[in-house]
Write a protein that holds these residues in place. Sequence first.
Motif, short mmCIF file in Angstrom:
data_model
loop_
_atom_site.label_atom_id
_atom_site.label_comp_id
_atom_site.label_asym_id
_atom_site.label_seq_id
_atom_site.Cartn_x
_atom_site.Cartn_y
_atom_site.Cartn_z
N VAL A 162 14.46 92.93 54.20
CA VAL A 162 15.68 93.07 55.07
C VAL A 162 15.28 92.45 56.43
N ARG A 163 14.17 92.50 56.81
CA ARG A 163 13.63 91.68 58.15
C ARG A 163 14.06 90.15 58.05
N GLU A 164 13.46 89.81 56.82
CA GLU A 164 13.56 88.42 56.72
C GLU A 164 14.96 87.71 56.67
N GLN A 165 16.06 88.76 55.93
CA GLN A 165 17.27 88.36 55.88
C GLN A 165 18.01 88.27 57.15
N LEU A 166 17.60 89.42 57.79
CA LEU A 166 18.18 89.16 59.53
C LEU A 166 17.75 88.36 60.19
N ARG A 167 16.52 87.83 59.97
CA ARG A 167 15.88 86.79 61.01
C ARG A 167 16.51 85.54 60.20
N ALA A 168 16.85 85.31 59.05
CA ALA A 168 17.55 84.09 58.52
C ALA A 168 18.75 83.96 59.02
N TRP A 169 19.58 85.06 59.11
CA TRP A 169 21.08 84.81 59.74
C TRP A 169 20.90 84.49 61.20
N ARG A 170 20.01 85.28 61.81
CA ARG A 170 19.70 84.71 63.37
C ARG A 170 19.52 83.22 63.45
N GLU A 171 18.83 82.89 62.61
CA GLU A 171 18.32 81.23 62.56
C GLU A 171 19.55 80.53 62.61
N ASP A 172 20.20 81.00 61.55
CA ASP A 172 21.43 80.26 61.07
C ASP A 172 22.58 80.46 61.99
N ASN A 173 22.40 81.36 62.90
CA ASN A 173 23.57 81.63 63.81
C ASN A 173 24.82 82.16 63.18
#
Length: 126
Positions: free
Chosen positions: A11-22
């Motif tokens: 879940v942390r990795e998914q949220l991080r990916a969405w933040r990075e992709d904006n």
Amino acid sequence: MATLDLDWEEVREQLRAWREDNTRHSEEVVDMWEYCLRHYKHKLGDERWMVEEQVVIAGLDCNRLDAAEPCLMSLNEQFAGSLRVRKLKAMRLEAMEKFEEAMDVYDSIIRQDETNSTARKRKVAC
């Protein structure tokens, strides 16, 4: 995606990916926070604050003040008076349809930092 089947690190990795992709994915962010990550926030280290900010924005997008409020309170305790937290508070006022109060907060942010484009954009949106 079945949130309950994911572990907190996924879940942390998914949220991080969405933040990075904006990208927002607001409903999914709120679900992942509620069903998984909020129970492990102590394991996030300093990333906790970025995640909680992400949850606040997602909660406001979905009109889920019940999810946004605890994270906003936590951010306010950690970063009392910061422009970023003040912006989130103004966004909460917008979600509550208290537009004049939100505008006052955005104006105060702009008075403190004339270059704050985020507050200016939020004023236009308001």
